[in-house]
Design an enzyme around this catalytic site. Structure first.
Site, PDB file in Angstrom:
ATOM      1  N   GLY A 293      -2.034  -5.436   8.639  1.00 30.49           N
ATOM      2  CA  GLY A 293      -3.241  -5.341   7.800  1.00 30.49           C
ATOM      3  C   GLY A 293      -3.134  -6.226   6.574  1.00 30.49           C
ATOM      4  O   GLY A 293      -4.113  -6.896   6.178  1.00 30.49           O
TER       5      GLY A 293
ATOM      6  N   THR B 158       2.694  -1.762   8.899  1.00 35.60           N
ATOM      7  CA  THR B 158       3.082  -2.707   9.961  1.00 35.60           C
ATOM      8  C   THR B 158       3.247  -4.148   9.483  1.00 35.60           C
ATOM      9  O   THR B 158       3.789  -4.976  10.208  1.00 35.60           O
ATOM     10  CB  THR B 158       1.992  -2.733  11.058  1.00 35.60           C
ATOM     11  OG1 THR B 158       0.760  -3.141  10.432  1.00 35.60           O
ATOM     12  CG2 THR B 158       1.809  -1.373  11.706  1.00 35.60           C
TER      13      THR B 158
ATOM     14  N   ARG C 117       7.228   0.459   8.375  1.00 39.10           N
ATOM     15  CA  ARG C 117       7.477   1.315   9.537  1.00 39.10           C
ATOM     16  C   ARG C 117       8.071   0.517  10.694  1.00 39.10           C
ATOM     17  O   ARG C 117       8.266   1.038  11.785  1.00 39.10           O
ATOM     18  CB  ARG C 117       6.167   1.978   9.978  1.00 39.10           C
ATOM     19  CG  ARG C 117       5.579   2.909   8.917  1.00 39.10           C
ATOM     20  CD  ARG C 117       4.184   3.372   9.290  1.00 39.10           C
ATOM     21  NE  ARG C 117       3.619   4.194   8.218  1.00 39.10           N
ATOM     22  CZ  ARG C 117       2.321   4.377   8.031  1.00 39.10           C
ATOM     23  NH1 ARG C 117       1.447   3.812   8.846  1.00 39.10           N
ATOM     24  NH2 ARG C 117       1.885   5.123   7.037  1.00 39.10           N
TER      25      ARG C 117
ATOM     26  N   CYS D  20       3.045  -3.219   4.032  1.00 40.30           N
ATOM     27  CA  CYS D  20       2.238  -2.053   4.414  1.00 40.30           C
ATOM     28  C   CYS D  20       2.988  -1.357   5.541  1.00 40.30           C
ATOM     29  O   CYS D  20       4.203  -1.525   5.662  1.00 40.30           O
ATOM     30  CB  CYS D  20       0.808  -2.460   4.782  1.00 40.30           C
ATOM     31  SG  CYS D  20       0.649  -3.560   6.205  1.00 40.30           S
TER      32      CYS D  20
ATOM     33  N   HIS E   7       4.649 -31.432  10.291  1.00 42.31           N
ATOM     34  CA  HIS E   7       4.189 -30.072   9.990  1.00 42.31           C
ATOM     35  C   HIS E   7       3.074 -30.089   8.953  1.00 42.31           C
ATOM     36  O   HIS E   7       2.183 -29.242   8.983  1.00 42.31           O
ATOM     37  CB  HIS E   7       5.359 -29.213   9.511  1.00 42.31           C
ATOM     38  CG  HIS E   7       6.454 -29.133  10.523  1.00 42.31           C
ATOM     39  ND1 HIS E   7       6.263 -28.595  11.773  1.00 42.31           N
ATOM     40  CD2 HIS E   7       7.734 -29.583  10.491  1.00 42.31           C
ATOM     41  CE1 HIS E   7       7.387 -28.693  12.476  1.00 42.31           C
ATOM     42  NE2 HIS E   7       8.300 -29.295  11.718  1.00 42.31           N
TER      43      HIS E   7
ATOM     44  N   HIS F  79       7.873 -24.735   8.741  1.00 40.93           N
ATOM     45  CA  HIS F  79       6.827 -25.350   9.573  1.00 40.93           C
ATOM     46  C   HIS F  79       5.408 -25.033   9.096  1.00 40.93           C
ATOM     47  O   HIS F  79       4.549 -25.911   9.116  1.00 40.93           O
ATOM     48  CB  HIS F  79       6.962 -24.887  11.026  1.00 40.93           C
ATOM     49  CG  HIS F  79       8.148 -25.498  11.722  1.00 40.93           C
ATOM     50  ND1 HIS F  79       8.321 -25.434  13.084  1.00 40.93           N
ATOM     51  CD2 HIS F  79       9.227 -26.170  11.248  1.00 40.93           C
ATOM     52  CE1 HIS F  79       9.449 -26.051  13.428  1.00 40.93           C
ATOM     53  NE2 HIS F  79      10.032 -26.494  12.324  1.00 40.93           N
TER      54      HIS F  79
ATOM     55  N   ASP G 236       0.869  -1.179   0.000  1.00 39.57           N
ATOM     56  CA  ASP G 236       0.000   0.000   0.000  1.00 39.57           C
ATOM     57  C   ASP G 236       0.903   1.225   0.000  1.00 39.57           C
ATOM     58  O   ASP G 236       2.137   1.107  -0.145  1.00 39.57           O
ATOM     59  CB  ASP G 236      -1.016  -0.044   1.159  1.00 39.57           C
ATOM     60  CG  ASP G 236      -0.381   0.208   2.530  1.00 39.57           C
ATOM     61  OD1 ASP G 236       0.857   0.359   2.615  1.00 39.57           O
ATOM     62  OD2 ASP G 236      -1.144   0.244   3.511  1.00 39.57           O
TER      63      ASP G 236
HETATM   64  C1  RB5 Z   1      -1.686   2.852   6.351  1.00 43.45           C
HETATM   65  O1  RB5 Z   1      -1.524   4.088   6.946  1.00 43.45           O
HETATM   66  C2  RB5 Z   1      -1.528   1.750   7.390  1.00 43.45           C
HETATM   67  O2  RB5 Z   1      -2.653   1.688   8.186  1.00 43.45           O
HETATM   68  C3  RB5 Z   1      -1.269   0.426   6.718  1.00 43.45           C
HETATM   69  O3  RB5 Z   1      -0.162   0.544   5.887  1.00 43.45           O
HETATM   70  C4  RB5 Z   1      -0.964  -0.772   7.585  1.00 43.45           C
HETATM   71  O4  RB5 Z   1       0.003  -0.490   8.532  1.00 43.45           O
HETATM   72  C5  RB5 Z   1      -2.090  -1.496   8.134  1.00 43.45           C
HETATM   73  O5  RB5 Z   1      -1.938  -2.580   8.742  1.00 43.45           O
END
Ligand code: RB5
Length: 148
Positions: free
Chosen positions: A70, A67, A109, A65, A133, A98, A8
């Site tokens: 998502g 984190t 990030r 993304c 497994h 596994h 994203d």
């Molecule tokens: C986008 O700002 C952020 O919410 C997305 O990239 C992600 O981290 C969601 O899990």
């Protein structure tokens, strides 16, 4: 082995760096499904698009993304996908050996580019061990089939 990559708007730069990195690895073909700088996409949309390709071509996928969470939640909604949000190399290896993961998710990030490359190495170079497994992976598939 073909590796599809997508992201994203939070993961564009890392996705492009990892795409080049995968392309440079012997035995792997990187396919960039976007998006590119200036574009925006909601992570569930990007995840579903990539997962369809992974299943159609019996390939692997990398989703990035902010984190990784998502993307992994969305990808795991697709029957046949086993996606793992990973931020260190040990889990990257074990989720292949596994869990027979077919999609790796990372957070731009959360991990820097060099750590992300180590994670990718461990994910792509590991192989599913089968045996006990496989029994457990089959049990996961049973959950999927019971809850369609
Ligand atoms: C986008 O700002 C952020 O919410 C997305 O990239 C992600 O981290 C969601 O899990």
């Amino acid at each position: 082995m073909k590796v599809f990559l997508s992201c994203d708007h939070a993961g564009i730069e890392l996705k492009n760096e990892i795409c080049e990195y995968v392309a440079s690895k012997e035995g792997f073909e990187a396919v960039n499904l976007g998006i590119e700088l200036g574009e925006k996409i909601d992570y569930p949309v990007a995840a579903e698009n990539l997962c369809k390709k992974v299943l159609e071509e019996n390939a692997l996928g990398i989703l990035i993304c902010g984190t990784g969470i998502g993307m992994s939640m969305s990808a795991n909604k697709v029957n046949g996908i086993r996606a793992a949000a990973v931020s260190e190399p040990y889990s990257a290896k074990l989720t292949r050996t596994h869990n027979d993961a077919n999609v790796l998710c990372m957070g731009a990030r959360v991990v820097g580019p060099e750590l992300a490359k180590m994670i990718v190495d461990n994910f792509l170079e590991a192989e599913f061990e089968g045996g006990r497994h496989k029994t457990r992976v089959d049990l996961m598939t049973d959950i999927e089939n019971r809850n369609k």
